[in-house]
Design a protein around this motif. Sequence first.
Motif, PDB file in Angstrom:
ATOM      1  N   UNK A  64      28.593  39.222  56.438  1.00  0.00           N
ATOM      2  CA  UNK A  64      27.748  39.250  55.239  1.00  0.00           C
ATOM      3  C   UNK A  64      27.375  40.635  54.732  1.00  0.00           C
ATOM      4  N   UNK A  65      27.515  41.672  55.543  1.00  0.00           N
ATOM      5  CA  UNK A  65      27.140  43.020  55.113  1.00  0.00           C
ATOM      6  C   UNK A  65      28.327  43.804  54.542  1.00  0.00           C
ATOM      7  N   UNK A  66      29.517  43.258  54.682  1.00  0.00           N
ATOM      8  CA  UNK A  66      30.724  44.015  54.324  1.00  0.00           C
ATOM      9  C   UNK A  66      30.930  44.109  52.810  1.00  0.00           C
ATOM     10  N   UNK A  67      31.314  45.299  52.373  1.00  0.00           N
ATOM     11  CA  UNK A  67      31.808  45.491  51.011  1.00  0.00           C
ATOM     12  C   UNK A  67      33.283  45.096  51.015  1.00  0.00           C
ATOM     13  N   UNK A  68      33.683  44.261  50.079  1.00  0.00           N
ATOM     14  CA  UNK A  68      35.085  43.841  49.990  1.00  0.00           C
ATOM     15  C   UNK A  68      35.723  44.639  48.850  1.00  0.00           C
ATOM     16  N   UNK A  69      36.583  45.580  49.231  1.00  0.00           N
ATOM     17  CA  UNK A  69      37.133  46.561  48.282  1.00  0.00           C
ATOM     18  C   UNK A  69      38.635  46.328  48.179  1.00  0.00           C
ATOM     19  N   UNK A  70      39.067  45.803  47.037  1.00  0.00           N
ATOM     20  CA  UNK A  70      40.470  45.394  46.890  1.00  0.00           C
ATOM     21  C   UNK A  70      41.095  46.036  45.664  1.00  0.00           C
ATOM     22  N   UNK A  71      42.390  46.281  45.737  1.00  0.00           N
ATOM     23  CA  UNK A  71      43.125  46.759  44.566  1.00  0.00           C
ATOM     24  C   UNK A  71      44.194  45.747  44.209  1.00  0.00           C
ATOM     25  N   UNK A  72      44.515  45.673  42.920  1.00  0.00           N
ATOM     26  CA  UNK A  72      45.554  44.757  42.469  1.00  0.00           C
ATOM     27  C   UNK A  72      46.255  45.309  41.235  1.00  0.00           C
ATOM     28  N   UNK A  73      47.565  45.193  41.204  1.00  0.00           N
ATOM     29  CA  UNK A  73      48.341  45.592  40.025  1.00  0.00           C
ATOM     30  C   UNK A  73      48.316  44.505  38.955  1.00  0.00           C
ATOM     31  N   UNK A  74      47.781  43.332  39.306  1.00  0.00           N
ATOM     32  CA  UNK A  74      47.650  42.251  38.320  1.00  0.00           C
ATOM     33  C   UNK A  74      46.396  42.508  37.487  1.00  0.00           C
ATOM     34  N   UNK A  75      46.454  43.546  36.666  1.00  0.00           N
ATOM     35  CA  UNK A  75      45.330  43.996  35.858  1.00  0.00           C
ATOM     36  C   UNK A  75      45.397  43.331  34.487  1.00  0.00           C
ATOM     37  N   UNK A  76      44.614  42.292  34.282  1.00  0.00           N
ATOM     38  CA  UNK A  76      44.678  41.523  33.035  1.00  0.00           C
ATOM     39  C   UNK A  76      44.091  42.276  31.853  1.00  0.00           C
ATOM     40  N   UNK A  77      43.421  43.381  32.123  1.00  0.00           N
ATOM     41  CA  UNK A  77      42.868  44.192  31.035  1.00  0.00           C
ATOM     42  C   UNK A  77      43.950  45.009  30.344  1.00  0.00           C
ATOM     43  N   UNK A  78      45.062  45.239  31.038  1.00  0.00           N
ATOM     44  CA  UNK A  78      46.171  46.050  30.521  1.00  0.00           C
ATOM     45  C   UNK A  78      47.194  45.136  29.839  1.00  0.00           C
ATOM     46  N   UNK A  79      47.364  45.228  28.513  1.00  0.00           N
ATOM     47  CA  UNK A  79      48.283  44.336  27.793  1.00  0.00           C
ATOM     48  C   UNK A  79      49.719  44.403  28.304  1.00  0.00           C
ATOM     49  N   UNK A  80      50.178  45.590  28.670  1.00  0.00           N
ATOM     50  CA  UNK A  80      51.542  45.726  29.188  1.00  0.00           C
ATOM     51  C   UNK A  80      51.688  44.990  30.513  1.00  0.00           C
ATOM     52  N   UNK A  81      50.652  45.062  31.344  1.00  0.00           N
ATOM     53  CA  UNK A  81      50.676  44.356  32.623  1.00  0.00           C
ATOM     54  C   UNK A  81      50.690  42.855  32.407  1.00  0.00           C
ATOM     55  N   UNK A  82      49.989  42.383  31.381  1.00  0.00           N
ATOM     56  CA  UNK A  82      49.965  40.954  31.074  1.00  0.00           C
ATOM     57  C   UNK A  82      51.363  40.463  30.715  1.00  0.00           C
ATOM     58  N   UNK A  83      52.033  41.188  29.830  1.00  0.00           N
ATOM     59  CA  UNK A  83      53.400  40.811  29.430  1.00  0.00           C
ATOM     60  C   UNK A  83      54.328  40.811  30.637  1.00  0.00           C
ATOM     61  N   UNK A  84      54.236  41.846  31.437  1.00  0.00           N
ATOM     62  CA  UNK A  84      55.069  41.961  32.634  1.00  0.00           C
ATOM     63  C   UNK A  84      54.859  40.768  33.568  1.00  0.00           C
TER      64      UNK A  84
END
Length: 233
Positions: A64-84
Amino acid sequence: RMSAQLIAEALNIQIDHYIVGDIDDCLNRLALLQFKCAIITSRNVIEHIYKLDQFYAAIHKRQPQAIVYSSTTANKQNPAAVVKHIIWHRKWERVYRGMRSVVIQRQAPGLSGTKVHALAVATRGLAGTDLKEAVEEYRRKGKKPNPSIYGSNTCDPSNGVWAEHLLSKKEYSQLINEENYHIQFSPGFWDTHYAKSYLNLAGKLMNRIIAAGGKKALVLAPFMYVIAIADRK
């Protein structure tokens, strides 16, 4: 030996423990070792987890105390990434639809080929027990699920691994559960070590804009960080 172990050995890095398994296996091992984590981090993992809400709920319960820090290339904010990713989803959906058809035929051998195909299309985004229950629902009531709730996303029906699950910030916030975590999104930066010099120049320019922050940061970012900070009230 595991890839992580091979990499650590090649870099001469001492790793105390390796855990192979899903989140429950990991959390069980941490409990056995009596470890309390300050941070749990991953790279390009969360976009593949079938039931992300259960993943975060399990961590919140056991660490319960842990920070969950994740990265993802599935960035829906980036239009080019969405198309890809839409193109990527369509490619894999052709494979997964065929796999679902096999499951449906085995579970409901009396269905016509047309109905099998229609149900295979309708069950996009379902795997394992969820898929079987949807087939049974169709057999009993003739009711098909609505795959539009998943956008273009699709997953392997045999194990639930998403083909780069593309989620909005709102969807992440709902799945992670804002009652348990304070959720932040941060942009990643472009690589500047390409073989082509013009790509490095373009990357440096993009990184300057991203570093300046504002609305353009996530739009231009090649990946993003999803940061869940446990609510300690």
